[in-house]
Design an enzyme around this catalytic site. Structure first.
Site, PDB file in Angstrom:
ATOM      1  N   CYS B  14       0.862  -1.184   0.000  1.00 23.04           N
ATOM      2  CA  CYS B  14       0.000   0.000   0.000  1.00 23.04           C
ATOM      3  C   CYS B  14       0.896   1.229   0.000  1.00 23.04           C
ATOM      4  O   CYS B  14       2.117   1.147   0.130  1.00 23.04           O
ATOM      5  CB  CYS B  14      -0.913  -0.011   1.214  1.00 23.04           C
ATOM      6  SG  CYS B  14      -0.014   0.134   2.753  1.00 23.04           S
ATOM      7  N   HIS B  43       5.578  -5.367   8.192  1.00 16.68           N
ATOM      8  CA  HIS B  43       5.337  -6.762   8.597  1.00 16.68           C
ATOM      9  C   HIS B  43       5.662  -7.724   7.467  1.00 16.68           C
ATOM     10  O   HIS B  43       4.793  -8.440   7.000  1.00 16.68           O
ATOM     11  CB  HIS B  43       3.862  -6.925   9.003  1.00 16.68           C
ATOM     12  CG  HIS B  43       3.632  -6.740  10.466  1.00 16.68           C
ATOM     13  ND1 HIS B  43       2.395  -6.692  11.025  1.00 16.68           N
ATOM     14  CD2 HIS B  43       4.512  -6.602  11.503  1.00 16.68           C
ATOM     15  CE1 HIS B  43       2.503  -6.515  12.338  1.00 16.68           C
ATOM     16  NE2 HIS B  43       3.769  -6.447  12.642  1.00 16.68           N
ATOM     17  N   HIS B  75       3.935   1.367  10.995  1.00 20.80           N
ATOM     18  CA  HIS B  75       2.828   1.292  11.963  1.00 20.80           C
ATOM     19  C   HIS B  75       2.850   2.385  13.022  1.00 20.80           C
ATOM     20  O   HIS B  75       1.896   2.517  13.783  1.00 20.80           O
ATOM     21  CB  HIS B  75       2.873  -0.051  12.725  1.00 20.80           C
ATOM     22  CG  HIS B  75       2.440  -1.210  11.913  1.00 20.80           C
ATOM     23  ND1 HIS B  75       3.117  -2.407  11.902  1.00 20.80           N
ATOM     24  CD2 HIS B  75       1.389  -1.364  11.070  1.00 20.80           C
ATOM     25  CE1 HIS B  75       2.498  -3.252  11.106  1.00 20.80           C
ATOM     26  NE2 HIS B  75       1.462  -2.652  10.582  1.00 20.80           N
ATOM     27  N   HIS B 125      -2.249  -4.771  18.422  1.00 18.59           N
ATOM     28  CA  HIS B 125      -1.535  -4.405  17.189  1.00 18.59           C
ATOM     29  C   HIS B 125      -0.677  -3.164  17.447  1.00 18.59           C
ATOM     30  O   HIS B 125      -1.135  -2.214  18.091  1.00 18.59           O
ATOM     31  CB  HIS B 125      -2.561  -4.130  16.081  1.00 18.59           C
ATOM     32  CG  HIS B 125      -1.939  -4.092  14.708  1.00 18.59           C
ATOM     33  ND1 HIS B 125      -1.235  -3.004  14.271  1.00 18.59           N
ATOM     34  CD2 HIS B 125      -1.909  -5.005  13.715  1.00 18.59           C
ATOM     35  CE1 HIS B 125      -0.808  -3.249  13.032  1.00 18.59           C
ATOM     36  NE2 HIS B 125      -1.209  -4.465  12.678  1.00 18.59           N
ATOM     37  N   GLU B 127       0.138  -0.669  15.653  1.00 19.66           N
ATOM     38  CA  GLU B 127      -0.486   0.587  15.207  1.00 19.66           C
ATOM     39  C   GLU B 127      -1.438   1.113  16.274  1.00 19.66           C
ATOM     40  O   GLU B 127      -1.425   2.312  16.599  1.00 19.66           O
ATOM     41  CB  GLU B 127      -1.262   0.358  13.900  1.00 19.66           C
ATOM     42  CG  GLU B 127      -1.963   1.623  13.437  1.00 19.66           C
ATOM     43  CD  GLU B 127      -2.946   1.393  12.284  1.00 19.66           C
ATOM     44  OE1 GLU B 127      -2.647   0.572  11.400  1.00 19.66           O
ATOM     45  OE2 GLU B 127      -4.003   2.046  12.294  1.00 19.66           O
ATOM     46  N   THR B 168      -6.364   1.826  10.984  1.00 18.74           N
ATOM     47  CA  THR B 168      -6.537   2.146   9.554  1.00 18.74           C
ATOM     48  C   THR B 168      -6.952   0.962   8.682  1.00 18.74           C
ATOM     49  O   THR B 168      -7.571   1.160   7.636  1.00 18.74           O
ATOM     50  CB  THR B 168      -5.238   2.741   8.962  1.00 18.74           C
ATOM     51  OG1 THR B 168      -4.193   1.793   9.129  1.00 18.74           O
ATOM     52  CG2 THR B 168      -4.860   4.040   9.648  1.00 18.74           C
ATOM     53  N   SER B 227       0.337 -11.057   9.570  1.00 16.86           N
ATOM     54  CA  SER B 227      -0.168  -9.784   9.027  1.00 16.86           C
ATOM     55  C   SER B 227      -1.686  -9.735   9.159  1.00 16.86           C
ATOM     56  O   SER B 227      -2.402 -10.555   8.577  1.00 16.86           O
ATOM     57  CB  SER B 227       0.250  -9.654   7.556  1.00 16.86           C
ATOM     58  OG  SER B 227      -0.655  -8.807   6.876  1.00 16.86           O
ATOM     59  N   ASN B 229      -3.882  -7.546   8.054  1.00 17.20           N
ATOM     60  CA  ASN B 229      -4.662  -7.230   6.850  1.00 17.20           C
ATOM     61  C   ASN B 229      -4.677  -8.392   5.860  1.00 17.20           C
ATOM     62  O   ASN B 229      -5.655  -8.573   5.133  1.00 17.20           O
ATOM     63  CB  ASN B 229      -4.209  -5.899   6.234  1.00 17.20           C
ATOM     64  CG  ASN B 229      -2.938  -6.014   5.429  1.00 17.20           C
ATOM     65  OD1 ASN B 229      -2.974  -6.401   4.276  1.00 17.20           O
ATOM     66  ND2 ASN B 229      -1.800  -5.715   6.050  1.00 17.20           N
ATOM     67  N   SER B 271       1.819  -5.665   3.024  1.00 20.15           N
ATOM     68  CA  SER B 271       3.262  -5.762   3.257  1.00 20.15           C
ATOM     69  C   SER B 271       3.939  -6.749   2.306  1.00 20.15           C
ATOM     70  O   SER B 271       5.104  -7.104   2.493  1.00 20.15           O
ATOM     71  CB  SER B 271       3.526  -6.201   4.700  1.00 20.15           C
ATOM     72  OG  SER B 271       2.811  -5.413   5.602  1.00 20.15           O
TER      73      SER B 271
END
Lengths: 289, 289
Positions: B14, B43, B75, B125, B127, B168, B227, B229, B271
């Site tokens: 991203c 990550h 993060h 997490h 973040e 996010t 990860s 996401n 990632s």
């Protein structure tokens, strides 16, 4: 009161209405002539008549030359009208309900900070017309979750930042329903800012009325036929399934309604004075004795 | 690419991850020694290994005396840690993703304006730990609508004003579900202020992955097993009902998975570098030729 008649807590005058009437009676005592209210001071014809006896008259338009004191009614008025009045050579006394004033101030603040203001309420109601006038050019009024939000095309959302306020007498259930629809479009927004501008007195009256309606055989709801909050009380009772009559005063009560009922509930809208509630209860007592 | 392999749009790095890696490679070129990242820069173990080859090492604690340049990972890190680092005699380069930075800034702003901050996300997490550190003393993290909001007693709501932000990479569907629960408690609040801090790239990747998953026989989801996401992408595919494999690299692919499939979908977490996606596609091509 007999034990088979139950009056809902908080029935009748709310804080803002009491305050507006106190202001009007107070002004009527101090000034003997030239006192007017812009529109009816509250949504109740009997109160308006009593004030007329004391020399306080409602006017729709400011054409009279004889106005010395002008009282702004509990529902508030649009900003432009207020500015227009300031130009007049008369004393202006603001009896706008503080809850409505708060909604007007928040509308103005949100608009000035770049939010598109969304008002949940009835766009034809004087209170909403007043609030709307403070809410900036992009403001919109939403009254029904289904009709206006089902197809997103119908919501004229122009900003990424929206600020949401409510007509003070809206039922919480409706507000939540509309809010949930808006949350479902969260991806279209950068920010959704919701102020709770609902009047505590109104929600407490609705809760107390619901409680009474669930334990009686008949509900008598007292208040102006054109009063939104009284109609809301009557609709709530009907939804619960209890036989419900919406009346404006004791004269309307039919013996048949209460004759066979074991338990009779009474509630009243925010503009209904105590003397009317008392008359209604007395009439029911007579019919059930 | 063969027509029976479909790569989801937006698969892989991203914006924030690309940016952090660019920063790290850039720093590695300028400084030949003493360059470190606090925790892994992103990550992904392969990227971390590549950076090590260039002299950029991840460290968990700042005990080394030889640190000349320290890169803050995508993060982000907690505020206290950041303040601690500022005391060190080394250059600090902030590669925190701008979307994460925005969430940190909003958390700090909301807390300073007297809001109780509510973060929707996974409290373990990194973040979220970072954002939480900016969110003031009364901040809370909510991860599941059902577990934590079903009984209102469980929500430690301390303020009448709450400000809501999100990790996010949270899925919009979960955020909406939690938001609807909060709206149902609207009567307890004076104000609910919701900022949308979700990353556009993540939501677009989820949408594109959903589209692909619906038209293929097998989905290969590429990204670190730790990860969040990537796991979210795999879960989404499984929910749709397509046979799904979550792998970290091409080595893991089993011929049997793809052999009989007419159409194979590929997606990858934020990632996952392009070279790993390319290797995966090459391997699938070999197996299906």
């Amino acid at each position: 009161m007999q034990k088979n008649i139950v009056l809902a807590e908080g029935a009748g005058f709310c804080f803002g209405v009491k305050r507006a009437i106190d202001i009007a009676f107070d002004v009527a005592q101090k000034h003997k002539d030239g006192v007017f209210t812009l529109g009816p001071i509250i949504h109740n014809p009997q109160v308006v008549e009593r004030l007329k006896d004391l020399g306080v008259y409602p006017v729709d338009e400011i054409s009279q030359k004889t106005i010395k004191t002008l009282i702004i009614r509990a529902h508030g008025i649009p900003k432009e009208k207020f500015n227009e009045l300031k130009q007049l050579d008369c004393e202006i006394i603001d009896a706008t309900c503080p809850f409505v004033k708060k909604a007007q101030n928040l509308a103005e603040k949100l608009a000035s900070e770049g939010y598109q203001v969304l008002i949940i309420g009835d766009r034809e109601h004087p209170e909403v017309k007043g609030i709307f006038s403070y809410a900036g050019e992009k403001a919109i009024v939403i009254n029904h979750a289904d009709n206006e939000l089902k197809e997103s095309k119908k919501i004229p959302i122009l900003n990424k930042k929206i600020g949401i306020i409510q007509q003070t007498t809206q039922p919480m259930s409706k507000v939540k329903e509309i809010m949930n629809k808006i949350i479902n479009s969260l991806n279209e927004f950068e920010e959704i800012r919701i102020f709770n501008t609902l009047c505590n007195f109104t929600s407490r009256r609705l809760e107390a009325t619901e409680k009474v309606a669930k334990e009686v055989d008949v509900m008598i709801v007292v208040g102006g036929k054109n009063s939104a909050n009284t109609t809301q009380l009557a609709n709530l009772c009907r939804k619960i399934g209890v036989k419900t009559y919406h009346i404006e005063d004791a004269q309307e009560i039919d013996k048949k309604w209460v004759n066979s009922a074991k338990k009779i509930g009474v509630t009243a809208g925010a503009s209904t004075p105590q003397w009317i509630i008392d008359e209604v209860i007395d009439k029911i007592k007579k019919f059930t004795n």
